[in-house]
Enzyme design. Structure first.
Site, mmCIF file in Angstrom:
data_model
loop_
_atom_site.group_PDB
_atom_site.id
_atom_site.type_symbol
_atom_site.label_atom_id
_atom_site.label_comp_id
_atom_site.label_asym_id
_atom_site.label_seq_id
_atom_site.Cartn_x
_atom_site.Cartn_y
_atom_site.Cartn_z
ATOM 1 N N SER A 154 -27.475 -38.521 -8.127
ATOM 2 C CA SER A 154 -28.341 -39.396 -7.334
ATOM 3 C C SER A 154 -29.017 -40.408 -8.249
ATOM 4 C CB SER A 154 -29.421 -38.579 -6.614
ATOM 5 O OG SER A 154 -30.359 -39.425 -5.975
ATOM 6 N N TYR A 168 -35.541 -32.034 -6.044
ATOM 7 C CA TYR A 168 -34.306 -32.803 -5.854
ATOM 8 C C TYR A 168 -34.024 -33.690 -7.067
ATOM 9 C CZ TYR A 168 -30.955 -36.098 -3.854
ATOM 10 O OH TYR A 168 -29.834 -36.877 -3.627
#
Length: 265
Positions: A154, A168
């Protein structure tokens, strides 16, 4: 180098005869990648813990090629091993570690569960699957045509997002570094390991963010738009095909320039 070296090999983006596994392949980015691999000629297994989602995605993707769906909860080590046993019967050339989770909660109340849930799926599962599938990937890879592992990271691991996602972002940064560590070790074994760092793409994970500030995110991107299905399918096919056979240990941001051109202001 002779001209024939360009004409006697399969096409740069041709995946006919290849077998691929895409975890989290029933929705969002995983579905985009699975569709791209199918259209390039690969036979694809998709996986999700939701059996209904598996059946629905298999039906949707079947128009693009040979696809099978296997439900599995990859936050569990035993389920990773079970899935690996099921997909290696016919060999495996391409592993796409895409299944992931996100947990949004303020710092003051961020719970232990938010670390365990996210790290198990985002970081441990790719490692567990790599362990379990490595014998099949080693058998498939050659010096000219290595087997491929593609980890989905990401841009939250490259820059600091406006919305803090503690576990995350941490898990994806760790996955990027795990990609480099595995690339160094597995390269001599004819297995490449690369990561893709998506920016904002329409998906269930991003739905709330895009509903709230999607227009503003798109306006701030140098390319002035959000990601499209073909953007993600294309980079996966590139990394899986002959075009990407000399890349390993890379992290490729696919984000319209959002993270890589951030000014810090």
């Amino acid at each position: 180098m002779s001209e024939n070296q360009f004409t006697t090999h399969a096409g740069l983006f041709e995946l006919s005869g290849k077998h691929a596994l895409v975890t989290g392949g029933t929705k969002g980015i995983g579905l985009m990648i699975a569709r791209g691999l199918l259209q390039a000629g690969a036979r694809v297994v998709i996986s999700s813990r939701d059996a209904d989602a598996c059946a629905e995605a298999q039906q949707l993707l079947s128009e693009f090629g040979d696809v099978q769906a296997i439900p599995a909860d990859l936050s569990r080590h035993d389920e990773c091993r079970r899935l690996a046993d099921l997909v290696t019967a016919e060999g495996l050339d391409i592993l796409v570690n895409n299944a992931g989770a996100m947990w949004r909660e303020p710092l003051e109340t961020f719970p232990d569960e938010a670390w365990d849930t996210v790290l198990d799926l985002n970081l441990k599962a790719p490692f567990w699957l790599t362990q379990a599938l490595l014998p099949a990937l080693r058998r498939a890879g050659t010096a000219e045509d290595p087997a491929r592992i593609i980890n989905i990271g990401s841009i939250a691991a490259i820059h600091v997002a406006e919305s803090p996602n503690y576990s995350y972002a941490g898990s994806k940064a760790a996955l990027h570094q795990l990609t480099r560590v595995l690339a160094r070790e597995l390269g001599p074994q004819h297995v490449t390991v690369n990561a893709v760092a998506p920016g904002p793409f329409p998906s269930r994970m991003m739905a709330a963010t895009l509903d709230a500030v999607g227009d503003r995110i798109a306006a701030k991107a140098p390319l002035r738009r959000l990601g499209r299905d073909d953007d993600m399918a294309g980079v996966a096919v590139f990394l899986a095909g002959r075009a990407g056979s000399y890349l390993t240990g890379t992290v490729i941001p696919v984000d319209g320039g959002i993270a890589t051109t951030a000014t810090g202001t």
